[in-house]
Structures are given as structure tokens and as C-alpha cells.
Design an enzyme around this catalytic site. Structure first.
Site, short mmCIF file in Angstrom:
data_model
loop_
_atom_site.label_atom_id
_atom_site.label_comp_id
_atom_site.label_asym_id
_atom_site.label_seq_id
_atom_site.Cartn_x
_atom_site.Cartn_y
_atom_site.Cartn_z
N LYS A 228 -128.48 -12.19 -14.31
CA LYS A 228 -127.33 -12.45 -14.63
C LYS A 228 -127.24 -11.58 -15.75
CE LYS A 228 -124.02 -15.23 -17.79
NZ LYS A 228 -123.97 -16.36 -18.18
N ASP A 233 -120.76 -12.77 -24.40
CA ASP A 233 -119.38 -13.62 -23.66
C ASP A 233 -118.91 -14.17 -24.38
OD1 ASP A 233 -118.24 -15.16 -21.39
OD2 ASP A 233 -119.55 -16.52 -21.48
N LYS A 240 -114.09 -18.67 -25.79
CA LYS A 240 -114.87 -19.81 -26.54
C LYS A 240 -114.41 -20.55 -28.08
CE LYS A 240 -118.45 -18.20 -23.79
NZ LYS A 240 -119.46 -19.94 -22.81
N ASP A 251 -126.22 -14.42 -23.46
CA ASP A 251 -125.95 -14.69 -22.22
C ASP A 251 -126.39 -12.97 -21.01
OD1 ASP A 251 -124.83 -16.54 -20.63
OD2 ASP A 251 -122.54 -15.61 -20.35
N ASP A 310 -114.83 -18.37 -18.16
CA ASP A 310 -114.94 -18.91 -18.89
C ASP A 310 -116.96 -19.21 -17.59
OD1 ASP A 310 -117.19 -18.89 -20.90
OD2 ASP A 310 -117.05 -20.70 -21.80
N GLU A 312 -118.30 -16.92 -15.15
CA GLU A 312 -117.81 -15.43 -15.26
C GLU A 312 -119.38 -15.32 -14.35
OE1 GLU A 312 -120.73 -15.04 -18.60
OE2 GLU A 312 -118.52 -16.35 -18.38
N ARG A 314 -121.63 -16.50 -12.13
CA ARG A 314 -121.72 -16.81 -10.89
C ARG A 314 -120.63 -15.84 -10.30
NH1 ARG A 314 -119.37 -22.78 -11.68
NH2 ARG A 314 -120.35 -22.01 -13.38
#
Length: 462
Positions: A228, A233, A240, A251, A310, A312, A314
Site C-alpha cells: 500500500k 492520507d 481526518k 501511510d 478513509d 482507502e 484496502r
């Protein structure tokens, strides 16, 4: 060779003498009275972390006593590079080669500094590897270099680590080992059927991309690594809070992990055919951002209702897992900074992992213990799959309840992995919240050393 190591073996080396509390007295019995008096006056007891330079008669330090933990190999001297003065040191003890090798790795990991933006005047002591067999010394430098690569990528601010920068880092790694590098950028993701990666990254001014690296002999067993790479993010439209966004440069930690693991695999020349896939995006906010309530079409054909923008990571992973499985690799591993729920379950210093294969589970756990890179298996509890049900799509991208978030995320990913495919999913923090021996605060690799040791054990050395 990393700057914290040397290959000297001359008489000017400073001896590091590790002692455990119960061995100090026996060591002192063989020393001159002046040494015993100095140790007593200094109140050195050999406790873990204690350091005592021993001056010679001319006042020059040629020996240093260090208190070590008898239960630890990797971190036995992991704090010394930040506590000793300039000079080249070597370990003087009767430890077996395996423990000496692990201790040298810990030294190197503890010597790590991120100085791209801020230089330091701290001393830079070095550890001589001349007393290790050549293969073990090479293993030390490869491990320290690879973990340093992971940490550097994670520590770099998002302004200098957007998808294009992550691609360049992968390109440089590929060039180093003669691997084949490729990338699919922007609208071409739709053309080549990676719609979820495109949806997550399309709102950014930095085009999303799939980064790919291939190395080795295609006739060898295939190992595929998926990472990933969310370079920042914001949470998307489900934005967030400021506190949750502060460390979101990390991230892309999953991408850093698979590049570091690939570095180790290629550097060791493991007899595998390696494929690395990184979904590199920024989850940004603009008029083109994907929305709560949207339904995305995935590469596998499953439709996904967006419950939370949020969640995202996956989405980025699912297209890559589907594509990876099309080649039926012998082993498929993915790494991601995926859920806060995994941190609640195991804390920030243990790598949570899920797998559908008992051999993989046993191997990762065992090698994690040996390498002092702890990994803890969480369950793929199938009844929780109902929390991902959607009224209008094949599944939702977020669980319907407040509990078991790490498990429902893993179950979401499992929906894109065919039955029978050996698969491991690492949900990691990628960050040290505190300084510990060998593990400075900041970006961190969790599970990389364990995974490499397992792969090395499984496939053997070339």
C-alpha cells in the site's frame, strides 16, 4: 557499506566487552586491581544498558564494558552507537557467530539517522565486522541497508514522497539489481483495469500509479509482494482530524516494506521469481474525489460500496491482489498501514498479520521470535464477513460495527484472493513512537526481517 561499520582489524580497535550482571565478577577476577577499583568507584553493575569506558595506564580508552540483556541478541548493543565516542570498536566475547551477527545488525539499526533535512554533529562510532565470517558480515550490511531504505522512505515528508517519488525509488532499486521496472500512470490505470487504484488517487494533482518490479528466473517459484503506497492520507471527503493526519506521510509504509523486503531477496540472490506491486496514490480532496455512497467496480469484477473514504488502503490493495493472483504465485504477501484496530489489538511495536496458510503462520511467528521482529497472527474470522454486506453492491469497504476493524479489513482483502492461494496480510504501524535500543523514534520496518528469514528458510540460499 553503511558508515556505522568498518572492516579494520588493527590494534587501534576499541574492545567492547559485554557483561551480564552475573558474569561481571568472574571477568573482574582476571583483571588488574586498578580495573576492579575503577569499576567499583564507577558503581558499574553490568545492568542492561550500562556503559563504562576503561582507561589504560596512559589514560587512553581501549576497552569499554557494556551491560547486556542475556535474553536479547539483536538489541544487545543496539543503543551503543548513540552513547559511544568516535572510534572503531569490536566485540570481545565468546558469543557464537549467530549472536554476533544479530548484535551487529542491532548496532547498525541503532546507528540509523534521518538527516536529509537536518544534520547532526553527534559522534559516529563504527563497529568492525572483520571478526565475522564474510557471508555473515555481508548479511549484516545488507540487512541494515534494507531496513534503512524502509525507514528513509517512511520518514521523508509527503512533499518529497508523492507517487512519482515512490516510483523513482523503486526504479533505482530495480536498476541496482538488474530488475525490470514498469509503471501504469493516471488514466492508463482505467485502460489496464485498475479502477480502484485510480478512484482513490484521481483527486490529487499527483497522478496515481501502479509501480511494478520483476526480478529473477521465471522458472523459479514465484513470490509476489504487494504494498500500500498511500503517500499522504487526508481521509478524503471523510476527512481526518488534524491529529489523525499528522503522521500520514507514513501511510505509504506498506510500499516501503515491500521495497525493503525486495532489497533483501535480491541482495541475497534467493532462487525465486520476484514480482513487486505498489499502488501509489495520494488520498486527496477535490471536486474529483470519490464519495461516500459511490459504488466502485474492481479489477476482479466485485462491486464495492464506499462507506468511508478513509478506508482507502484496502481499495488500493484489492486491485493489486486480484492482479497478483492471476499469475498464481507460490507465495503472495501484502504489507499495509491499514487499520488503527490492529494497533489496538497488538500495540504499535508488533506486526499484526493474517494468513490462510498454517505453514506461513508458523514460519512467520517462529522467525519473528528468532529475529526479535515480533509478529502476531490475528484470525480471519469468517462470520464477521457479514459486517461488509452492502444492500446495493457486492460488499462495503468498511465494517458496519465499531469492533474487529482489523479483521473486517483483512476479510475484505481476502475476497480478492482465490481459494488455495497462499496469502499473508501484514497490518503494520510502520513507526516507532519511542526510542529503544536499535529502534529510534520514526519510520520503522515491522515484519520485514521475519518475512525474509521465512522466505530464506523456505527457498534456501542460491
Amino acid at each position: 557499506m553503511p558508515a556505522c561499520f568498518d572492516t579494520r582489524s588493527d590494534a587501534d580497535l576499541i574492545a567492547l566487552i559485554p557483561v551480564e550482571g552475573d558474569t561481571l565478577e568472574s571477568w573482574l577476577a582476571d583483571q588488574p586491581a586498578r580495573i576492579g577499583n575503577w569499576v567499583q568507584a564507577s558503581r558499574f553493575r553490568g545492568r542492561t544498558g550500562d556503559v563504562l569506558p576503561l582507561p589504560d595506564e596512559d589514560g587512553k580508552v581501549r576497552q569499554v564494558l557494556v551491560g547486556v540483556d542475556s535474553q536479547s541478541s539483536t538489541w544487545a548493543i543496539g543503543n551503543l552507537s548513540s552513547r559511544l565516542g568516535e572510534g572503531t570498536y569490536h566485540l570481545v566475547c565468546d558469543w557464537p557467530v549467530e549472536r554476533l551477527t544479530q548484535a551487529a545488525i542491532g548496532w547498525g539499526l541503532g546507528a540509523y539517522r534521518f538527516e536529509r533535512y537536518k544534520t547532526s554533529q553527534r559522534p559516529r562510532p563504527r563497529l568492525s565486522l572483520a571478526h565475522l565470517p564474510a557471508d555473515d558480515a555481508d548479511r549484516v550490511t545488507r540487512m541494515v541497508t534494507a531496513i534503512g531504505r524502509v525507514r528513509d522512505l517512511i520518514n521523508t515528508p509527503a512533499q518529497d514522497m508523492m507517487p512519482q517519488h515512490l516510483a523513482e525509488a523503486a526504479r533505482e532499486l530495480a536498476h541496482q539489481y538488474g530488475a525490470v521496472f514498469g509503471e501504469i500512470v493516471g488514466e492508463d490505470l482505467l485502460v489496464q483495469n485498475y479502477p480502484c487504484i485510480h478512484a482513490v488517487g484521481r483527486a490529487s494533482t499527483h497522478p496515481p500509479r501502479l509501480i511494478e518490479l520483476r526480478w529473477g528466473n521465471p522458472s523459479h517459484p514465484q513470490v509476489t509482494l504487494v504494498g500500500k503506497g498511500v503517500c499522504f492520507d487526508s481521509g478524503g471527503l471523510d476527512i481526518k482530524p488534524a491529529s489523525g493526519m499528522r503522521l500520514m506521510k507514513k501511510d505509504m509504509g506498506g510500499a516501503a516494506h515491500v521495497l525493503g523486503l525486495a532489497d533483501l531477496i535480491m541482495g541475497a540472490g534467493l532462487p525465486v521469481y520476484l514480482r513487486v506491486m505498489v499502488g501509489a496514490v495520494e488520498n486527496a480532496i477535490s471536486g474529483d474525489a470519490f464519495r461516500p455512497g459511490d459504488v466502485l467496480h474492481s479489477r476482479k469484477g466485485l462491486t464495492i460500496e464506499i462507506d468511508n473514504t478513509d478506508a482507502e488502503g484496502r481499495l488500493v490493495l484489492c486491485d493489486m491482489l486480484a492482479a497478483a493472483a492471476e499469475e498464481s504465485p507460490q507465495v503472495l504477501l501484502n504489507f499495509a498501514t491499514l487499520t488503527g484496530a490492529a494497533r489496538v489489538a497488538v500495540g504499535t511495536e508488533i506486526g499484526a498479520f493474517f494468513t490462510n496458510d498454517e505453514t506461513l503462520a508458523e514460519g512467520i511467528t517462529r522467525h519473528g521470535d528468532i529475529q526479535e521482529d515480533p509478529c502476531w497472527r490475528l484470525p480471519l474470522h469468517a462470520p464477521y464477513r457479514a459486517q461488509l454486506d452492502s444492500r446495493i453492491a457486492d460488499l462495503s469497504n468498511s465494517g458496519s460495527g465499531p469492533y474487529a476493524g482489523a479483521i473486517t479489513a483483512a476479510l475484505f482483502l481476502q475476497a480478492f484472493v482465490p481459494d488455495g492461494q497462499v496469502w499473508g496480510h501484514f497490518d503494520i504501524m510502520a513507526w516507532n513512537n519511542r526510542n529503544r535500543p536499535g529502534r529510534p523514534k520514526g519510520g520503522e520496518a515491522l515484519g520485514v526481517r521475519a518475512a525474509f528469514a521465512w522466505l530464506e528458510d523456505r527457498y534456501g540460499k542460491p
